[in-house]
Enzyme design. Structure first.
Site, PDB file in Angstrom:
ATOM      1  CG  HIS A   1      49.818 -17.026  -1.850  1.00 15.75           C
ATOM      2  ND1 HIS A   1      48.792 -17.898  -1.567  1.00 15.75           N
ATOM      3  CD2 HIS A   1      49.567 -15.904  -1.124  1.00 15.75           C
ATOM      4  CE1 HIS A   1      47.958 -17.319  -0.709  1.00 15.75           C
ATOM      5  NE2 HIS A   1      48.404 -16.117  -0.416  1.00 15.75           N
TER       6      HIS A   1
ATOM      7  CG  HIS B   1      41.920 -13.682   2.729  1.00 16.54           C
ATOM      8  ND1 HIS B   1      41.546 -13.472   1.430  1.00 16.54           N
ATOM      9  CD2 HIS B   1      43.257 -13.549   2.771  1.00 16.54           C
ATOM     10  CE1 HIS B   1      42.625 -13.203   0.705  1.00 16.54           C
ATOM     11  NE2 HIS B   1      43.682 -13.246   1.492  1.00 16.54           N
TER      12      HIS B   1
ATOM     13  CD  GLU C   1      45.175 -16.190   1.760  1.00 18.21           C
ATOM     14  OE1 GLU C   1      45.674 -15.803   2.825  1.00 18.21           O
ATOM     15  OE2 GLU C   1      45.601 -15.842   0.661  1.00 18.21           O
TER      16      GLU C   1
ATOM     17  CG  HIS D   1      50.703 -14.592   3.425  1.00 15.44           C
ATOM     18  ND1 HIS D   1      49.729 -15.121   4.245  1.00 15.44           N
ATOM     19  CD2 HIS D   1      50.090 -14.365   2.237  1.00 15.44           C
ATOM     20  CE1 HIS D   1      48.597 -15.209   3.577  1.00 15.44           C
ATOM     21  NE2 HIS D   1      48.784 -14.753   2.348  1.00 15.44           N
ATOM     22  CD  GLU D   2      51.136 -11.896  -0.672  1.00 14.37           C
ATOM     23  OE1 GLU D   2      50.971 -12.416  -1.789  1.00 14.37           O
ATOM     24  OE2 GLU D   2      50.189 -11.600   0.071  1.00 14.37           O
TER      25      GLU D   2
HETATM   26 ZN   LIG Z   1      47.405 -14.795   0.851  1.00 12.87          ZN
END
Ligand SMILES: [Zn+2]
Length: 343
Positions: free
Chosen positions: A172, A266, A192, A168-169
């Site tokens: 980004h 989010h 997100e 996930h990170e």
């Molecule tokens: Zn995130």
């Protein structure tokens, strides 16, 4: 390269814990410290500090997407001690190895499925930090490196335990280098969502499952024992990931009827997450991922949901024409977006 600091556990969860911990008989300090440290990280983004280099460890080859794992020794600092370089043998600490494996799984998924060379498509070295801070209840990407907390072991466990944290990170980072979606309202929610989408794809690749077998939960492996069964988000049923006195109740929107104008990325990301889930269930995860990755490559910083729907159907059509995904992919994509109210 600049970009927002993206925290894995969103502020609304950390704030809920900090406000409610004491009356639930939980030590509120880790959550409070996490909130403060997150604030500080937001204000002072930094590159890795000069590390204590150990001669026996392999230095990164520039432009090869090599991994470097640091042990921050429970300091509120990154890049403290290099403990494992690319190709080095496993070390004694499970979280350092898990960070190494997670970064590798993410890098390899992007390479194998999309032909992408690390986050920046130019072999960016992947830096990971473990044992950051004390009982730090979060993980983040600061634009240059991945940082994992240990969790307080009451609410969250070590953030290296779920590969979707890392995937996930790092996504980004990919978004920063591609669509550059700004982190506010609809583009923020898509920023997100793409992180959850490719995070879940890496998770499925690691566990060798396809859309039909996957649980579509985000962060279920970082919940501590007493919250076993809860998760941070559900991509298949946004808004149902958790409901308990410690974390509060999952506020995610599942479709446009729950959309919060100007809301936290989010919260609104649930709408786009579910559109991906619906696509993947029909086409399979890898074909869906190919369509959505090409979508990310063709979006722009202030793109809106409706743009995403249009670009996604176009990319599905191009990939279908080239025989890379099924003939019905454009229809599946349009149907998925309509089902979540984007039309
Ligand atoms: Zn995130």
């Amino acid at each position: 390269m600049a970009g927002p600091v993206c925290f894995y556990v969103p502020a609304h969860i950390i704030d809920h814990i900090a406000k409610n911990a004491r009356q639930l008989g939980i030590d509120p300090e880790p959550a409070q410290r996490t909130a403060i440290a997150s604030q500080a990280a937001r204000q002072t983004r930094r590159a890795a500090a000069p590390a204590n280099l150990t001669a026996a460890l392999t230095p990164p080859r520039p432009g090869k997407g090599d991994r470097q794992i640091f042990d921050d020794g429970h300091q509120w600092n990154t890049g403290v001690t290099l403990v494992r370089g690319e190709g080095d043998a496993a070390v004694g600490q499970a979280n350092a190895n898990a960070a190494y494996d997670g970064l590798g799984a993410t890098r390899d998924f992007y390479r194998d499925v999309f032909g992408r060379d690390s986050i920046d498509n130019a072999g960016l070295t992947l830096l990971g930090n473990v044992n950051f801070g004390v009982q730090y209840d979060n993980a983040f990407w600061d634009g240059t490196q991945m940082v994992f907390g240990n969790g307080d072991e009451v609410i969250f466990t070590d953030f290296t335990k779920d590969v979707d944290v890392c995937a996930h990170e790092l996504t980004h980072g990919v978004t920063q280098y591609t669509a550059g979606l700004i982190y506010t309202d609809q583009p923020g929610a898509m920023n997100e969502a793409f992180s959850d989408i490719f995070g879940s794809c890496v998770d499925q690749a690691v566990h060798k499952v396809d859309a039909g077998e996957h649980n579509w939960l985000i962060g279920e492996e970082v919940m501590a024992e007493q919250l076993y069964g809860e998760a941070i988000r559900s991509m298949s049923h946004p808004g149902t990931a958790y409901d308990n006195p410690i974390l509060g109740k999952d506020p995610q929107a599942a479709d446009m009827s729950g959309y919060v104008p100007g809301g936290d990325p989010h919260v609104n990301s649930g709408i786009i997450n579910r559109a991906f889930y619906l696509t993947a269930i029909e086409l399979g995860t890898v074909p869906a991922a190919r369509i959505w990755f090409n979508t990310l490559l063709n979006l722009w910083p202030n793109a809106q949901f409706i743009d995403c729907a249009y670009v996604c159907a176009e990319q599905a059509r191009i990939l279908a024409r080239d025989g890379k995904v099924g003939r019905n992919a454009p229809q599946t994509v349009r149907s998925a977006f309509r089902e979540v109210g984007i039309k």
